[in-house]
Write a protein that holds these residues in place. Sequence first.
Motif, PDB file in Angstrom:
ATOM      1  N   LEU A  83      40.389  41.679  23.237  1.00  0.00           N
ATOM      2  CA  LEU A  83      39.535  41.334  24.366  1.00  0.00           C
ATOM      3  C   LEU A  83      40.316  41.064  25.437  1.00  0.00           C
ATOM      4  CD1 LEU A  83      36.473  40.867  25.218  1.00  0.00           C
ATOM      5  CD2 LEU A  83      36.543  38.599  24.255  1.00  0.00           C
ATOM      6  N   ALA A  84      40.052  41.383  26.461  1.00  0.00           N
ATOM      7  CA  ALA A  84      40.718  41.072  27.829  1.00  0.00           C
ATOM      8  C   ALA A  84      39.601  40.469  28.682  1.00  0.00           C
ATOM      9  CB  ALA A  84      41.522  42.169  28.654  1.00  0.00           C
ATOM     10  N   LEU A  85      40.111  39.395  29.262  1.00  0.00           N
ATOM     11  CA  LEU A  85      39.329  38.435  29.966  1.00  0.00           C
ATOM     12  C   LEU A  85      40.114  38.158  31.506  1.00  0.00           C
ATOM     13  CD1 LEU A  85      39.095  37.054  27.003  1.00  0.00           C
ATOM     14  CD2 LEU A  85      37.190  36.306  28.001  1.00  0.00           C
ATOM     15  N   THR A  86      39.307  38.403  32.563  1.00  0.00           N
ATOM     16  CA  THR A  86      39.568  37.998  34.004  1.00  0.00           C
ATOM     17  C   THR A  86      38.610  37.121  34.507  1.00  0.00           C
ATOM     18  OG1 THR A  86      40.944  40.064  34.545  1.00  0.00           O
ATOM     19  CG2 THR A  86      39.898  38.977  36.291  1.00  0.00           C
ATOM     20  N   ASP A  87      39.132  35.990  34.692  1.00  0.00           N
ATOM     21  CA  ASP A  87      38.021  34.770  35.036  1.00  0.00           C
ATOM     22  C   ASP A  87      37.520  35.231  36.685  1.00  0.00           C
ATOM     23  OD1 ASP A  87      38.636  33.630  32.713  1.00  0.00           O
ATOM     24  OD2 ASP A  87      40.191  32.304  33.748  1.00  0.00           O
ATOM     25  N   ILE A  88      36.252  34.713  36.687  1.00  0.00           N
ATOM     26  CA  ILE A  88      35.753  34.440  37.818  1.00  0.00           C
ATOM     27  C   ILE A  88      35.653  33.144  38.283  1.00  0.00           C
ATOM     28  CG2 ILE A  88      33.576  34.840  39.187  1.00  0.00           C
ATOM     29  CD1 ILE A  88      33.047  37.170  37.588  1.00  0.00           C
ATOM     30  N   HIS A  89      36.531  32.442  39.206  1.00  0.00           N
ATOM     31  CA  HIS A  89      36.550  31.030  39.246  1.00  0.00           C
ATOM     32  C   HIS A  89      36.488  30.366  40.565  1.00  0.00           C
ATOM     33  CE1 HIS A  89      40.893  31.151  40.848  1.00  0.00           C
ATOM     34  NE2 HIS A  89      40.848  32.344  40.450  1.00  0.00           N
ATOM     35  N   GLY A  96      28.780  42.814  45.902  1.00  0.00           N
ATOM     36  CA  GLY A  96      29.579  44.324  45.761  1.00  0.00           C
ATOM     37  C   GLY A  96      28.875  45.073  45.074  1.00  0.00           C
ATOM     38  N   GLU A  97      29.427  46.077  44.738  1.00  0.00           N
ATOM     39  CA  GLU A  97      28.925  47.090  43.647  1.00  0.00           C
ATOM     40  C   GLU A  97      29.944  47.171  42.552  1.00  0.00           C
ATOM     41  OE1 GLU A  97      26.134  48.701  43.680  1.00  0.00           O
ATOM     42  OE2 GLU A  97      25.581  48.064  46.009  1.00  0.00           O
ATOM     43  N   LEU A  98      29.583  47.632  41.031  1.00  0.00           N
ATOM     44  CA  LEU A  98      30.406  47.613  40.285  1.00  0.00           C
ATOM     45  C   LEU A  98      31.553  48.514  40.348  1.00  0.00           C
ATOM     46  CD1 LEU A  98      30.569  46.395  37.364  1.00  0.00           C
ATOM     47  CD2 LEU A  98      29.377  48.512  36.524  1.00  0.00           C
ATOM     48  N   ARG A  99      31.346  49.627  41.085  1.00  0.00           N
ATOM     49  CA  ARG A  99      32.117  50.574  41.356  1.00  0.00           C
ATOM     50  C   ARG A  99      33.337  49.949  42.434  1.00  0.00           C
ATOM     51  NH1 ARG A  99      27.633  52.895  43.761  1.00  0.00           N
ATOM     52  NH2 ARG A  99      27.816  53.041  46.055  1.00  0.00           N
ATOM     53  N   ASP A 100      33.179  49.069  43.285  1.00  0.00           N
ATOM     54  CA  ASP A 100      33.991  48.792  44.396  1.00  0.00           C
ATOM     55  C   ASP A 100      35.307  48.200  43.675  1.00  0.00           C
ATOM     56  OD1 ASP A 100      31.947  49.270  45.997  1.00  0.00           O
ATOM     57  OD2 ASP A 100      31.335  47.364  46.462  1.00  0.00           O
ATOM     58  N   GLU A 101      36.350  48.457  44.510  1.00  0.00           N
ATOM     59  CA  GLU A 101      37.661  47.827  44.178  1.00  0.00           C
ATOM     60  C   GLU A 101      37.696  46.546  44.642  1.00  0.00           C
ATOM     61  OE1 GLU A 101      40.167  49.333  42.501  1.00  0.00           O
ATOM     62  OE2 GLU A 101      38.977  51.299  42.198  1.00  0.00           O
ATOM     63  N   GLU A 102      37.100  46.002  45.653  1.00  0.00           N
ATOM     64  CA  GLU A 102      36.977  44.704  46.094  1.00  0.00           C
ATOM     65  C   GLU A 102      35.433  44.218  46.096  1.00  0.00           C
ATOM     66  OE1 GLU A 102      40.901  44.330  48.907  1.00  0.00           O
ATOM     67  OE2 GLU A 102      38.961  45.453  49.811  1.00  0.00           O
ATOM     68  N   TRP A 103      35.502  42.781  45.870  1.00  0.00           N
ATOM     69  CA  TRP A 103      34.221  42.142  46.062  1.00  0.00           C
ATOM     70  C   TRP A 103      34.404  41.249  47.038  1.00  0.00           C
ATOM     71  CZ3 TRP A 103      32.820  40.323  40.539  1.00  0.00           C
ATOM     72  CH2 TRP A 103      32.343  41.345  39.753  1.00  0.00           C
ATOM     73  N   VAL A 104      33.318  40.680  47.956  1.00  0.00           N
ATOM     74  CA  VAL A 104      33.375  39.890  48.886  1.00  0.00           C
ATOM     75  C   VAL A 104      32.649  38.644  48.413  1.00  0.00           C
ATOM     76  CG1 VAL A 104      32.225  38.988  51.053  1.00  0.00           C
ATOM     77  CG2 VAL A 104      32.895  41.560  50.833  1.00  0.00           C
ATOM     78  N   ILE A 105      33.591  37.378  48.725  1.00  0.00           N
ATOM     79  CA  ILE A 105      33.219  36.064  48.298  1.00  0.00           C
ATOM     80  C   ILE A 105      32.561  35.323  49.791  1.00  0.00           C
ATOM     81  CG2 ILE A 105      33.742  33.769  47.475  1.00  0.00           C
ATOM     82  CD1 ILE A 105      36.034  34.974  46.113  1.00  0.00           C
ATOM     83  N   SER A 122      38.207  43.343  42.817  1.00  0.00           N
ATOM     84  CA  SER A 122      37.031  43.227  41.684  1.00  0.00           C
ATOM     85  C   SER A 122      37.797  42.628  40.507  1.00  0.00           C
ATOM     86  CB  SER A 122      36.430  44.498  41.577  1.00  0.00           C
ATOM     87  OG  SER A 122      35.675  44.366  40.547  1.00  0.00           O
ATOM     88  N   PRO A 123      37.358  41.583  39.753  1.00  0.00           N
ATOM     89  CA  PRO A 123      37.558  41.314  38.395  1.00  0.00           C
ATOM     90  C   PRO A 123      37.356  42.463  37.132  1.00  0.00           C
ATOM     91  CG  PRO A 123      35.958  40.042  38.767  1.00  0.00           C
ATOM     92  CD  PRO A 123      36.318  40.885  40.084  1.00  0.00           C
ATOM     93  N   VAL A 124      36.168  42.863  37.394  1.00  0.00           N
ATOM     94  CA  VAL A 124      35.889  44.330  36.639  1.00  0.00           C
ATOM     95  C   VAL A 124      37.162  45.331  36.695  1.00  0.00           C
ATOM     96  CG1 VAL A 124      34.066  46.031  36.339  1.00  0.00           C
ATOM     97  CG2 VAL A 124      33.220  43.573  36.617  1.00  0.00           C
ATOM     98  N   LYS A 125      37.383  45.857  37.805  1.00  0.00           N
ATOM     99  CA  LYS A 125      38.243  46.932  38.043  1.00  0.00           C
ATOM    100  C   LYS A 125      39.640  46.224  37.521  1.00  0.00           C
ATOM    101  CE  LYS A 125      35.816  50.119  40.134  1.00  0.00           C
ATOM    102  NZ  LYS A 125      35.723  51.533  39.100  1.00  0.00           N
ATOM    103  N   ASN A 126      39.844  45.143  37.820  1.00  0.00           N
ATOM    104  CA  ASN A 126      41.269  44.556  37.175  1.00  0.00           C
ATOM    105  C   ASN A 126      41.271  44.599  35.783  1.00  0.00           C
ATOM    106  OD1 ASN A 126      43.674  42.880  37.681  1.00  0.00           O
ATOM    107  ND2 ASN A 126      42.680  41.574  35.799  1.00  0.00           N
ATOM    108  N   ASN A 127      40.100  44.336  35.017  1.00  0.00           N
ATOM    109  CA  ASN A 127      40.057  44.594  33.644  1.00  0.00           C
ATOM    110  C   ASN A 127      40.187  45.921  33.241  1.00  0.00           C
ATOM    111  OD1 ASN A 127      39.703  42.010  32.776  1.00  0.00           O
ATOM    112  ND2 ASN A 127      37.195  41.821  32.578  1.00  0.00           N
ATOM    113  N   GLU A 128      39.572  46.991  33.524  1.00  0.00           N
ATOM    114  CA  GLU A 128      39.618  48.452  33.613  1.00  0.00           C
ATOM    115  C   GLU A 128      40.989  48.783  33.853  1.00  0.00           C
ATOM    116  OE1 GLU A 128      36.874  50.196  36.449  1.00  0.00           O
ATOM    117  OE2 GLU A 128      35.111  49.498  35.311  1.00  0.00           O
ATOM    118  N   GLY A 129      41.713  48.459  34.764  1.00  0.00           N
ATOM    119  CA  GLY A 129      43.071  48.645  34.993  1.00  0.00           C
ATOM    120  C   GLY A 129      43.910  48.191  33.657  1.00  0.00           C
ATOM    121  N   PHE A 130      43.592  47.163  33.415  1.00  0.00           N
ATOM    122  CA  PHE A 130      44.561  46.524  32.210  1.00  0.00           C
ATOM    123  C   PHE A 130      44.254  47.154  31.022  1.00  0.00           C
ATOM    124  CE2 PHE A 130      45.024  43.771  28.695  1.00  0.00           C
ATOM    125  CZ  PHE A 130      46.114  43.231  28.806  1.00  0.00           C
TER     126      PHE A 130
END
Length: 203
Positions: A83-89, A96-105, A122-130
Amino acid sequence: MNNWQDIFFGCFMALTLAVILYALWKANIRNKHSEKTKKEISRTLRSMAPLREWKVLEQVTATDRKGKDHTVDHLVIGPFGVLALTDIHRRGGYYGELRDEEWVISTGGENQVETLRVKIPSPVKNNEGFVAAFRELLTAGKVYNIPVEALCPITQTQVEVFVTGAQSQVVEPKRLREVLSRQKYQKDNGVDTEKILALLSGE
């Protein structure tokens, strides 16, 4: 007349500088708090590890076949799989959208001078790459049929995620323990954790 203009301009510049310094100070406070809350995720994972025979690693990097590095904040390896975890901290609202490479804070608020809007990977995209790079590592080590999943835990209450489609991967604060107590993370899939650890260390 020029004297009054000079005084006005000087006051304006001083006020602008004060606002900028205040915004930077607030951002620094937020960042320190964010880093502190990230450690709470690690403590949760490690407190659950002994009874479940999990191995918990921090800041793990996997390199894909193109030579690009992908780093996750935590990696859990156990009999169930990986299980890989990228924090949203970071505090604020995420858009944004799930497919976006970047999110806006968006931090602060619409009517607050310290409101900042910045783009982050995007932390989701980061996880996908990992996960993709990690699967390549497993295949190269002739390790097959290993479940590899990913989550994005929120580390603090002052975070809201408005990213379309991300709900299934984002874990709200205080729910991480509940999510990891699900049956699929308790199941013994016969995963050789030591072999995977050896692959990560390059042995």
